[in-house]
Scaffold this motif. Structure first.
Motif, PDB file in Angstrom:
ATOM      1  N   ILE A  86       0.848  -1.199   0.000  1.00  0.00           N
ATOM      2  CA  ILE A  86       0.000   0.000   0.000  1.00  0.00           C
ATOM      3  C   ILE A  86       0.884   1.250   0.000  1.00  0.00           C
ATOM      4  N   ARG A  87       1.928   1.256   0.818  1.00  0.00           N
ATOM      5  CA  ARG A  87       2.839   2.408   0.858  1.00  0.00           C
ATOM      6  C   ARG A  87       3.549   2.593  -0.476  1.00  0.00           C
ATOM      7  N   GLN A  88       3.941   1.481  -1.103  1.00  0.00           N
ATOM      8  CA  GLN A  88       4.589   1.574  -2.415  1.00  0.00           C
ATOM      9  C   GLN A  88       3.612   2.166  -3.438  1.00  0.00           C
ATOM     10  N   GLY A  89       2.362   1.737  -3.390  1.00  0.00           N
ATOM     11  CA  GLY A  89       1.341   2.290  -4.281  1.00  0.00           C
ATOM     12  C   GLY A  89       1.123   3.769  -4.023  1.00  0.00           C
ATOM     13  N   LEU A  90       1.119   4.160  -2.753  1.00  0.00           N
ATOM     14  CA  LEU A  90       0.961   5.572  -2.397  1.00  0.00           C
ATOM     15  C   LEU A  90       2.125   6.379  -2.943  1.00  0.00           C
ATOM     16  N   GLN A  91       3.321   5.851  -2.807  1.00  0.00           N
ATOM     17  CA  GLN A  91       4.498   6.546  -3.315  1.00  0.00           C
ATOM     18  C   GLN A  91       4.389   6.754  -4.825  1.00  0.00           C
ATOM     19  N   LYS A  92       4.020   5.726  -5.555  1.00  0.00           N
ATOM     20  CA  LYS A  92       3.863   5.840  -7.011  1.00  0.00           C
ATOM     21  C   LYS A  92       2.769   6.848  -7.368  1.00  0.00           C
ATOM     22  N   TYR A  93       1.670   6.797  -6.623  1.00  0.00           N
ATOM     23  CA  TYR A  93       0.557   7.702  -6.875  1.00  0.00           C
ATOM     24  C   TYR A  93       0.979   9.153  -6.666  1.00  0.00           C
ATOM     25  N   LEU A  94       1.682   9.421  -5.567  1.00  0.00           N
ATOM     26  CA  LEU A  94       2.106  10.796  -5.289  1.00  0.00           C
ATOM     27  C   LEU A  94       3.130  11.293  -6.307  1.00  0.00           C
ATOM     28  N   LYS A  95       4.022  10.406  -6.739  1.00  0.00           N
ATOM     29  CA  LYS A  95       4.977  10.806  -7.783  1.00  0.00           C
ATOM     30  C   LYS A  95       4.244  11.144  -9.068  1.00  0.00           C
ATOM     31  N   LYS A  96       3.232  10.340  -9.412  1.00  0.00           N
ATOM     32  CA  LYS A  96       2.433  10.588 -10.603  1.00  0.00           C
ATOM     33  C   LYS A  96       1.702  11.945 -10.503  1.00  0.00           C
ATOM     34  N   GLU A  97       1.342  12.318  -9.293  1.00  0.00           N
ATOM     35  CA  GLU A  97       0.654  13.599  -9.052  1.00  0.00           C
ATOM     36  C   GLU A  97       1.624  14.777  -9.008  1.00  0.00           C
ATOM     37  N   GLY A  98       2.917  14.484  -9.091  1.00  0.00           N
ATOM     38  CA  GLY A  98       3.915  15.553  -9.135  1.00  0.00           C
ATOM     39  C   GLY A  98       4.482  15.940  -7.797  1.00  0.00           C
ATOM     40  N   VAL A  99       4.300  15.107  -6.782  1.00  0.00           N
ATOM     41  CA  VAL A  99       4.839  15.398  -5.464  1.00  0.00           C
ATOM     42  C   VAL A  99       6.266  14.889  -5.399  1.00  0.00           C
ATOM     43  N   ALA A 100       7.194  15.750  -5.038  1.00  0.00           N
ATOM     44  CA  ALA A 100       8.597  15.346  -4.875  1.00  0.00           C
ATOM     45  C   ALA A 100       8.746  14.611  -3.554  1.00  0.00           C
TER      46      ALA A 100
END
Length: 185
Positions: free
Chosen positions: A170-184
Motif C-alpha cells: 500500500i505504501r509503495q502504491g501511495l508513493q507511485k501515486y504521489l509521484k504521478k501527481e507531481g509530489v517530490a
C-alpha cells in the motif's frame, strides 16, 4: 440512541449528551487514545478532553458524522498530550511507525515548498479511495489510529508478516501515486 439525537442533546446543552456519547463511544475513544499514548492515564485524560471538546464545539458545529467527529477530537486530544509529554523525549514506537511512511511522503520542508498540507491530505484520500475496503481500513487503522500490527493481524485473521507485507505494498502504491501527481518525495 442515534447520533443525530445525541447532537440534538448537545444543542439543548443537556448533560445527557455526554452520558449518551460515553455510553455509545467510550470504548472506541479509549482504544484510539490508548493506541496513540500507550499509557492508560494519559488515554483517560485524552478521552475526557475529547468530551470537553465535544461540549465546547457543539454548538456551533453540527457534525454530519458524529462518530467521526468524536474520533477526530479524541485523536487530536491524544496527539496534543503526546506532544506535550514527549516534547523533549524521543518516542521509539512512533519513530518506527512514521519511518514506515518516510519513503512515500515528502519531508515537512518539502511540503511547505511544493504544496499545502491540505492538498497532500486530499491526494492521500484520493489514493485511499482507489483501494479495496480491507486495504484502506488497514492503512487508516495503522497510520491514523496507530494500531499495533499484532492487533491488525489478529482482527484480520492474518499473520503479522502478511499485514506488514500488505501495508508495504500500500505504501509503495501511495508513493507511485504521489509521484504521478507531481509530489517530490
Amino acid at each position: 440512541m442515534e447520533d443525530e439525537a445525541i447532537v440534538q442533546l448537545f444543542y439543548a446543552r443537556s448533560q445527557d449528551a455526554l452520558i449518551m456519547t460515553a455510553h455509545k463511544y467510550d470504548r472506541l475513544l479509549h482504544r484510539i487514545a490508548g493506541n496513540i499514548l500507550c499509557d492508560p492515564r494519559d488515554a483517560e485524560e485524552a478521552v475526557e478532553d475529547a468530551y470537553l471538546r465535544l461540549w465546547n464545539s457543539i454548538p456551533p458545529n453540527r457534525p454530519k458524522q458524529f462518530q467521526v467527529y468524536a474520533i477526530k477530537l479524541c485523536r487530536n486530544a491524544a496527539l496534543d498530550i503526546l506532544r506535550h509529554t514527549r516534547r523533549h523525549k524521543r518516542d521509539g514506537r512512533r519513530d518506527i511507525l512514521f519511518s514506515e511512511l518516510d519513503a512515500c511522503l515528502p519531508s515537512p520542508g518539502e511540503i511547505g515548498a511544493r504544496l499545502e498540507e491540505q492538498e497532500l491530505a486530499a491526494m492521500i484520500n484520493r489514493y485511499l479511495g482507489t483501494l479495496d475496503s480491507a486495504s484502506r481500513q488497514l492503512f487508516v487503522r495503522r497510520y491514523f489510529f496507530q494500531e499495533p500490527l499484532e492487533d491488525l493481524a489478529r482482527e484480520a485473521g492474518l499473520t503479522k508478516h502478511a499485514v506488514s507485507a500488505r501495508l508495504y505494498r500500500i505504501r509503495q502504491g501511495l508513493q507511485k501515486y504521489l509521484k504521478k501527481e507531481g509530489v517530490a518525495i
